[in-house]
Enzyme design. Structure first.
Site, short mmCIF file in Angstrom:
data_model
loop_
_atom_site.label_atom_id
_atom_site.label_comp_id
_atom_site.label_asym_id
_atom_site.label_seq_id
_atom_site.Cartn_x
_atom_site.Cartn_y
_atom_site.Cartn_z
N TRP A 5 -16.44 -0.21 -28.37
CA TRP A 5 -16.65 -1.07 -29.54
C TRP A 5 -16.44 -2.54 -29.20
O TRP A 5 -15.46 -2.91 -28.55
CB TRP A 5 -15.70 -0.69 -30.65
CG TRP A 5 -15.80 0.63 -31.34
CD1 TRP A 5 -14.91 1.11 -32.26
CD2 TRP A 5 -16.82 1.64 -31.24
NE1 TRP A 5 -15.30 2.35 -32.71
CE2 TRP A 5 -16.48 2.70 -32.10
CE3 TRP A 5 -17.99 1.77 -30.48
CZ2 TRP A 5 -17.24 3.85 -32.24
CZ3 TRP A 5 -18.76 2.91 -30.60
CH2 TRP A 5 -18.40 3.92 -31.46
N ASN B 201 -23.22 1.75 -34.55
CA ASN B 201 -22.92 3.13 -34.19
C ASN B 201 -23.45 4.07 -35.27
O ASN B 201 -23.02 4.00 -36.42
CB ASN B 201 -21.40 3.32 -34.06
CG ASN B 201 -21.04 4.78 -33.85
OD1 ASN B 201 -21.56 5.44 -32.95
ND2 ASN B 201 -20.16 5.30 -34.70
N GLU B 202 -24.42 4.89 -34.90
CA GLU B 202 -24.96 5.96 -35.73
C GLU B 202 -25.42 5.50 -37.12
O GLU B 202 -24.94 5.99 -38.14
CB GLU B 202 -23.93 7.08 -35.86
CG GLU B 202 -23.54 7.70 -34.54
CD GLU B 202 -22.60 8.89 -34.67
OE1 GLU B 202 -22.60 9.74 -33.76
OE2 GLU B 202 -21.88 8.97 -35.69
N TYR C 168 -24.29 17.00 -31.01
CA TYR C 168 -23.13 17.72 -31.54
C TYR C 168 -23.61 18.96 -32.31
O TYR C 168 -23.43 19.06 -33.52
CB TYR C 168 -22.32 16.82 -32.49
CG TYR C 168 -21.67 15.63 -31.83
CD1 TYR C 168 -20.56 15.80 -31.02
CD2 TYR C 168 -22.17 14.34 -32.03
CE1 TYR C 168 -19.94 14.71 -30.42
CE2 TYR C 168 -21.55 13.25 -31.44
CZ TYR C 168 -20.44 13.44 -30.64
OH TYR C 168 -19.83 12.36 -30.05
N GLU D 54 -23.84 9.90 -26.88
CA GLU D 54 -22.67 10.69 -27.26
C GLU D 54 -23.04 12.16 -27.16
O GLU D 54 -24.10 12.58 -27.63
CB GLU D 54 -22.20 10.42 -28.70
CG GLU D 54 -21.50 9.11 -28.93
CD GLU D 54 -20.92 9.02 -30.35
OE1 GLU D 54 -20.62 10.09 -30.94
OE2 GLU D 54 -20.80 7.90 -30.87
N TRP E 284 -18.31 12.15 -25.14
CA TRP E 284 -17.30 11.73 -26.10
C TRP E 284 -16.14 12.71 -25.97
O TRP E 284 -16.32 13.88 -26.17
CB TRP E 284 -17.86 11.77 -27.52
CG TRP E 284 -16.89 11.25 -28.53
CD1 TRP E 284 -15.83 11.91 -29.09
CD2 TRP E 284 -16.87 9.93 -29.08
NE1 TRP E 284 -15.15 11.10 -29.96
CE2 TRP E 284 -15.77 9.87 -29.97
CE3 TRP E 284 -17.67 8.78 -28.91
CZ2 TRP E 284 -15.46 8.71 -30.70
CZ3 TRP E 284 -17.35 7.65 -29.64
CH2 TRP E 284 -16.27 7.61 -30.52
N ASP F 290 0.72 7.53 -22.77
CA ASP F 290 0.46 6.16 -23.19
C ASP F 290 0.20 6.07 -24.69
O ASP F 290 -0.61 5.26 -25.15
CB ASP F 290 -0.71 5.55 -22.40
CG ASP F 290 -0.66 4.02 -22.40
OD1 ASP F 290 0.43 3.48 -22.64
OD2 ASP F 290 -1.71 3.39 -22.18
#
Length: 475
Positions: free
Chosen positions: A93, A214-215, A293, A333, A380, A387
């Site tokens: 991003w 995005n999308e 997906y 993705e 993705w 962390d």
């Protein structure tokens, strides 16, 4: 007076000594290779039009992590792990609209710490030989996105009643005021001068390209006309600021109501507010994208139904890109959710995820190896071990040091794509050598002289490029 052969050879030798500088293939991320360009259905870079195949990952969190100097080691670790597995593209991003950790807290108001985080990400990507695909806003509410832009317009007292009457997040696509906010963000990001490297983003070859959103989806106009008009306005606008970098719309691949669209292939056969073919034909759009997906898009379907959808979805988009777009295609993705948690079910879920990775990467390689338009992808998502990243786990995460089988599948694919790039370069070199050979080969000429002449003509081609631009036409 025509020089005698010995004089000709001596002249050629002198020219070769003066100008014959070795030309090495540049690494990804702009290490001397220049901007990535489009040549038909190929991505190319460098003076020799080196074919670029992409094996990549998504890590939307990079800018936010790097905005905290104490956590920048995590960004370095992510790029180091990715490079060690042959990955050469990171999608992330270049926005965070409003909220607790904004890049842009209100229209035109930016937080320098977040921008310096993005500066660091770009610098590290280049240092590790990884290209960046930077996304400029979100269709969804995460990190603000189109709903935040509309809300800003509603709160703009100076805008008057027209802005206050905005009622839907989809007004993002047709409100003049909202579009002016977005254009200002585009200009601000593209003209940003990196505080680490001193290079403006629009001039940085580490950046592979820009993704408008995005999308993007649009329930207010489901057949795709509203998003189509928005892309047709925004892509050329971006190109007025940065004509060098590639641009894509950010689509998932859903078909709409335009020519050559195949709505029946969409999940559940419905509209999502975009046109795959028509939108990717818009001026300023350099390459096409899809997402994958099948398990989420076809919720409740069987494994066989999902596999059949995957095959049809991939084949249709490869075919449509080849026939109607003549541009490269990326799966920006793809992932499979790890539904079960714990015990033996977790193991079987991981195995199904890994099989899905293999299916996607095999489809990419099959297309790329035959010269087809599908030439890369990005899974993705990549996460790190520890962390403080547990909160980012969404069921799709791949932690390379932990997910050994997935890491091997990804690494093997990256190696195959890199080898394919070498094969294409070698074949191009052989074709050029044959052309040169046929030009300079004649009876009675010593083989050494022929080789010198071949090198000279190749050198002449390289040197001549300095005196005029090479134009690459993307159909």
């Amino acid at each position: 007076m025509r020089p005698r052969p010995p004089a000709l050879v001596s002249s050629l030798l002198l020219l070769l000594l003066l100008f014959a500088v070795p030309r090495h293939a540049a690494a990804a991320g702009g290490d001397g290779g220049g901007m990535v360009r489009v040549d038909g259905t190929r991505f190319v870079a460098g003076d020799g039009d080196r074919t670029v195949y992409l094996s990549g990952f998504n890590a939307y969190w990079l800018m936010e992590m790097a905005s905290d100097p104490s956590r920048r080691g995590g960004v370095v670790s992510a790029f180091r792990q990715a490079a060690a597995h042959g990955l050469n593209l990171a999608r992330t991003w270049a926005f965070s609209d409003g909220g607790d950790r904004p890049l842009q807290s209100s229209p035109g108001v930016y937080h320098e710490d977040m921008f310096q985080g993005l500066d660091f990400v770009i610098a590290e990507a280049r240092r590790h030989g990884i290209y960046l695909l930077l996304c400029l806003t979100n269709n969804f509410d995460d990190f603000g996105g189109k709903r935040q832009y509309v809300q800003w317009a509603r709160e703009d007292v100076a805008a008057g009643a027209a802005a206050h009457n905005l009622t839907s997040a989809d007004d993002f696509f047709n409100s003049t005021l909202v579009k002016s906010y977005y254009k200002n963000h585009v200009k601000t990001v593209l003209t940003r001068v990196n505080t680490v490297t001193g290079v403006a983003y629009k001039d940085d070859p580490a950046i592979f390209g820009w993704e408008l959103m995005n999308e993007p989806r649009c329930g207010a106009e489901p057949t795709g006309a509203l998003v189509q008009a928005w892309v047709e306005e925004m892509a050329p606008y971006l190109k007025t600021i940065d004509a060098a970098h590639l641009v894509t719309a950010g689509l998932e691949g859903f078909y709409g109501d335009g020519a050559h669209e195949s709505k029946e292939l969409n999940p559940w056969g419905i509209y999502y507010g975009t046109n795959f073919v028509a939108t990717h034909q818009a001026a300023g759009i350099d390459f096409a994208t899809i997402h994958l997906y099948p398990d989420v898009w076809l919720w409740g379907s069987t494994a066989d139904q999902q596999a059949r959808f995957f095959r049809n979805w991939t084949a249709s988009h490869v075919s449509d890109t080849e026939r109607h777009l003549r541009k490269p295609l990326l799966v920006t993705e793809y992932g499979k959710f790890l539904w079960e948690e714990g015990g033996e079910n977790a193991t079987s879920a991981t195995q199904r995820r890994d099989r899905f990775l293999g299916m996607v990467l095999d489809a990419i390689y099959e297309s790329a190896s035959r010269g087809g338009p599908l030439v890369g992808g990005a899974f993705w998502q990549l996460l790190l071990d520890g962390d403080g990243m547990d909160a980012l786990k969404d069921g799709y995460q791949i932690v390379l040091p932990e997910d050994a089988r997935a890491a091997t599948i990804i690494s093997d694919h990256s190696e195959k794509m890199a080898e394919l790039s070498k094969q294409v370069a070698a074949e191009a070199g052989r074709r050029w050598s044959r052309k040169i050979g046929s030009f300079v080969s004649w009876d009675g000429t010593h083989p050494y002289v022929q080789r010198f002449l071949i090198r000279f003509v190749s050198l002449f081609r390289s040197v001549s490029s300095l005196f005029g631009p090479t134009i690459h036409v993307a159909s």
